[in-house]
Design an enzyme around this catalytic site. Sequence first.
Site, PDB file in Angstrom:
ATOM      1  CG  ASN A 176       3.846  -8.411   3.592  1.00 17.10           C
ATOM      2  OD1 ASN A 176       2.879  -9.165   3.502  1.00 17.10           O
ATOM      3  ND2 ASN A 176       5.096  -8.834   3.469  1.00 17.10           N
ATOM      4  CE1 TYR A 177      -2.369  -3.568   6.469  1.00 15.57           C
ATOM      5  CE2 TYR A 177      -1.236  -2.367   4.725  1.00 15.57           C
ATOM      6  CZ  TYR A 177      -1.860  -2.393   5.959  1.00 15.57           C
ATOM      7  OH  TYR A 177      -1.979  -1.262   6.689  1.00 15.57           O
TER       8      TYR A 177
END
Length: 409
Positions: free
Chosen positions: A218-219
């Site tokens: 994920n970011y």
Amino acid sequence: MPLDATPIPIELRGLRIALLVSGGIAAYKVVDLASALSQAGCQVRVAMTAAAMRFVGPPTFQGVTGKPVATGIWPADGTPEPHVFLGDWAQLILVAPATANVIGRIADGRSDDIVTATLLAARCPVVIAPAMNDAMWAKPALQENLTKLRHRGITVVEPETGHLASGHEGAGRLAGASAILNAMVHGIRARYDLAGRRVVVTAGGTREPIDPVRFISNYSSGKMGFALAAAAADRGAKVTLITTANHPEHNGIDVQRVDTAEEMLAELRSQLRGSDLLLMAAAVGDFRPAKASDRKIRREETPSLTLELEPIPDVVASLAAEPAFATVFRVGFAAEDSKLDAKAMEKVKRKGLQAIVANDISRRDIGFGSEYNAGVLLFADGARHELEKATKRELADKILDLVLPRLKR
Ligand code: C5P
């Protein structure tokens, strides 16, 4: 009481302490103190003036601290500038014994030996414990120098009155161990309010393998977790950062690299015992490939690919259920795009947390990858604190300010 028989206060344990020794007969007493501090888990590095070495040999201090002793400002043992190294490294400096001569030179801002140069290069609280003949102690010149040092924020431990090496009775004996240790605690308390605490922080997005070269993640950049770890370390805590990301070097942080949620859980189980606080800033994934391929999946051989995903067990909820970690204060982090408070409080209950920091990820100016963050800190008992937009480091300090009073002593 002899210096090595005095219990070392919890606030000093684990701290990096530079002990600067100048040339008085009381130098021999300070060997016991260096030994007691080291045995209590402090990291002690000693630096000595040339005169101090006439009283005690550097190998004695090296023997009790296990660390090389700095004896000059020129490169030694691979350290290019020993005074800059020590000044950066130390979380607390004790000058003991401090002779009239070294007090005068500190007051004048000199830096012509390792003791005075380290003090000028220091960024941490300083405590000095004078010891000298009673007539020297009484001189206005010496007292004026001490007044200057006090005005600069240095803590001075008053010497005791009694028999002096010169044969006189009077003021000038090096203070006793408990007075020196109390002054050290006083010196660090404001700046190192997490001294003696063990803090574990997680950071970054977990990476779940698809095959040996690809993963699902994920970011999350890990910046909030790093800011929390750095703030806790700068405030004196012993910090372990369990992370999937790369971070700058920072004094006092032990970094453990992991990739998957399962590795993070295993590392947490080994690091969390005896800890006071868990700051679970990692963005642990919710799903992972049910089966990772051991070989690289080749496009030529794979016309289409469907990944079967399975849920990842909740890391922090699993830990909350384990009695060994019942006393660890657990703070979760939640990224939400609506109904911040309600969703975050539901997570507090479901995950067995004592508190949660919720961020609004619908805002573009904060959060993932940014240097800034904002949100709300909610405690399980319903207390609510707005966290106004600030740098992640400022926010980390604010979170620690609010959590600290709730930690068990
Ligand atoms: O449910 P959500 O992912 O929003 O919860 C966020 C909090 O829970 C974070 O503190 C995160 O580190 C933790 N978490 C966890 N294990 C998971 C998912 C999230 O510990 N599988």
